[in-house]
Design a protein around this motif. Structure first.
Motif, short mmCIF file in Angstrom:
data_model
loop_
_atom_site.label_atom_id
_atom_site.label_comp_id
_atom_site.label_asym_id
_atom_site.label_seq_id
_atom_site.Cartn_x
_atom_site.Cartn_y
_atom_site.Cartn_z
N UNK A 49 1.10 -1.10 0.14
CA UNK A 49 -0.21 0.13 0.32
C UNK A 49 1.17 1.03 0.09
N UNK A 50 1.11 2.47 -1.23
CA UNK A 50 1.59 2.95 -1.25
C UNK A 50 1.24 4.08 -0.76
N UNK A 51 0.88 5.20 -0.31
CA UNK A 51 0.00 6.16 0.36
C UNK A 51 0.30 5.50 2.19
N UNK A 52 0.19 4.36 2.64
CA UNK A 52 -0.79 4.09 4.24
C UNK A 52 -0.41 4.83 5.27
N UNK A 53 -0.01 6.17 4.94
CA UNK A 53 -0.08 7.12 6.17
C UNK A 53 -1.05 7.99 5.94
N UNK A 79 0.79 -7.18 4.94
CA UNK A 79 0.88 -5.49 4.36
C UNK A 79 2.59 -5.36 4.67
N UNK A 80 2.92 -4.46 3.51
CA UNK A 80 4.27 -3.68 2.82
C UNK A 80 3.49 -2.17 3.14
N UNK A 81 3.82 -1.58 4.36
CA UNK A 81 3.00 0.56 3.90
C UNK A 81 4.00 1.00 3.87
N UNK A 82 4.17 1.89 2.95
CA UNK A 82 4.95 2.41 1.83
C UNK A 82 4.46 4.13 1.80
N UNK A 83 5.21 4.72 1.61
CA UNK A 83 4.71 6.41 2.10
C UNK A 83 6.10 7.00 2.33
N UNK A 84 5.71 8.67 2.10
CA UNK A 84 7.11 9.46 2.52
C UNK A 84 6.97 9.95 3.86
N UNK A 85 6.55 9.61 4.51
CA UNK A 85 6.32 9.81 6.19
C UNK A 85 6.57 8.92 7.20
N UNK A 104 2.99 -6.26 9.97
CA UNK A 104 3.82 -5.22 8.68
C UNK A 104 4.89 -4.71 7.95
N UNK A 105 5.59 -4.77 7.26
CA UNK A 105 7.01 -4.33 7.11
C UNK A 105 6.37 -2.55 6.81
N UNK A 106 7.07 -1.75 7.39
CA UNK A 106 7.32 -0.06 7.25
C UNK A 106 8.66 -0.05 6.22
N UNK A 107 8.07 0.52 5.13
CA UNK A 107 9.33 1.25 4.23
C UNK A 107 8.75 2.42 2.95
N UNK A 108 9.56 3.52 4.03
CA UNK A 108 9.14 4.91 2.81
C UNK A 108 9.94 4.61 1.62
N UNK A 149 12.84 1.40 -6.68
CA UNK A 149 13.78 0.12 -6.58
C UNK A 149 14.01 -0.21 -5.66
N UNK A 150 14.40 1.13 -4.04
CA UNK A 150 14.69 0.27 -2.92
C UNK A 150 12.96 -0.10 -2.10
N UNK A 151 12.02 0.37 -2.57
CA UNK A 151 11.00 -0.36 -1.52
C UNK A 151 10.60 -1.82 -2.52
N UNK A 152 10.63 -1.94 -4.28
CA UNK A 152 10.83 -3.12 -4.89
C UNK A 152 11.47 -3.87 -4.21
N UNK A 153 12.70 -3.93 -3.62
CA UNK A 153 13.66 -5.15 -3.51
C UNK A 153 13.06 -5.25 -1.95
#
Length: 259
Positions: A28-32, A50-56, A71-75, A85-89
């Motif tokens: 989920x990109x924009x999970x914040x 869940x993989x939680x992604x976003x800028x904050x 859930x994992x958190x990935x900025x 690319x780092x999110x993909x990894x």
């Protein structure tokens, strides 16, 4: 973290029932954001990882703390290909990806700043394109529902208005992008959800003017109401779990684009 740093909690709803998500891995990109958080809660309650992604990262951690499952958190910064690319990894093999990302660049045409326009395109066009570039090869297509990407467009593409030129253009570009991606990265399915006016928390900044504004929208909409985050979550769950739906824009606007 102070209370003012935290997103509003006024827009919660009971987790929606869903089939086909138990054991699935969802990015989920924009999970914040309010909508991304609601989607993450519903998917987690249905048994997804869940993989939680976003800028904050702070907001992502806050979302993670609400979830029923892992859930994992990935900025991630959708304007930065290396970040994607780092999110993909970090994401590894996954079943579904949803991006609710939006960075509006509204205002009179004569006052638009190029940097703001570029950020708007990064959220809605460049970012989704690069998400597909870097993550499509990791999507698990062998399940009954297949793998999917769902992006968020918006009603402004079908109802352009003064000071909303960039919003209309980026949302419209995304609507065509999902069709092209659905062909290029098949059998991974690619769709868009296009919200209308939704009481997701974005209008809270209007203060006392919010309720009259939403009431006026409801009176004009064929559905005679404004949307909720639950409406958007239901739509995304549909695109994720419907194996014969791809290259489609699902309008969740109460008919607002027609009124």
């Amino acid at each position: 973290m102070t209370s003012t740093d935290l997103p509003s909690t006024d827009h919660r709803f009971t987790a929606l029932p869903s089939t086909g998500l138990s054991g699935r891995r969802i990015v989920v990109v924009g999970a914040g954001s309010n909508t991304g958080r609601a989607l993450a809660r519903a998917a987690s309650a249905a048994g997804a990882e869940l993989v939680l992604a976003g800028p904050d990262p702070r907001k992502l951690e806050w979302t993670a703390g609400e979830l029923a499952g892992p859930a994992e958190v990935v900025p991630v910064d959708l304007a930065d290909e290396a970040s994607i690319a780092a999110l993909a990894s970090a994401a590894g093999r996954f079943d579904h990806l949803v991006s609710t990302a939006a960075t509006p660049a509204n205002g009179p045409l004569a006052e638009l700043e190029l940097a703001d326009v570029q950020r708007a395109f990064a959220a809605k066009v460049y970012g989704p394109l690069l998400l597909a570039k870097h993550l499509a090869g990791q999507a698990a297509t062998g399940t009954a529902d297949g793998a999917s990407f769902t992006f968020f467009s918006g009603v402004a593409a079908w109802r352009p208005a003064p000071t909303r030129t960039v919003m209309a253009t980026t949302n419209g570009a995304l609507a065509f992008l999902v069709q092209a991606l659905a062909v290029e990265i098949a059998p991974v399915r690619v769709n868009a959800v296009s919200p209308g006016i939704v009481d997701s928390g974005a209008w809270d900044r209007m203060g006392a003017d919010k309720e009259p504004f939403l009431r006026s929208i409801a009176e004009r909409n064929p559905a005679r109401r404004v949307g909720t985050t639950e409406d958007l979550v239901r739509a995304v769950l549909f695109t994720m779990t419907s194996p014969f739906v791809t290259g489609t824009v699902l309008h969740v606007d109460g008919g607002g684009r027609l009124a």
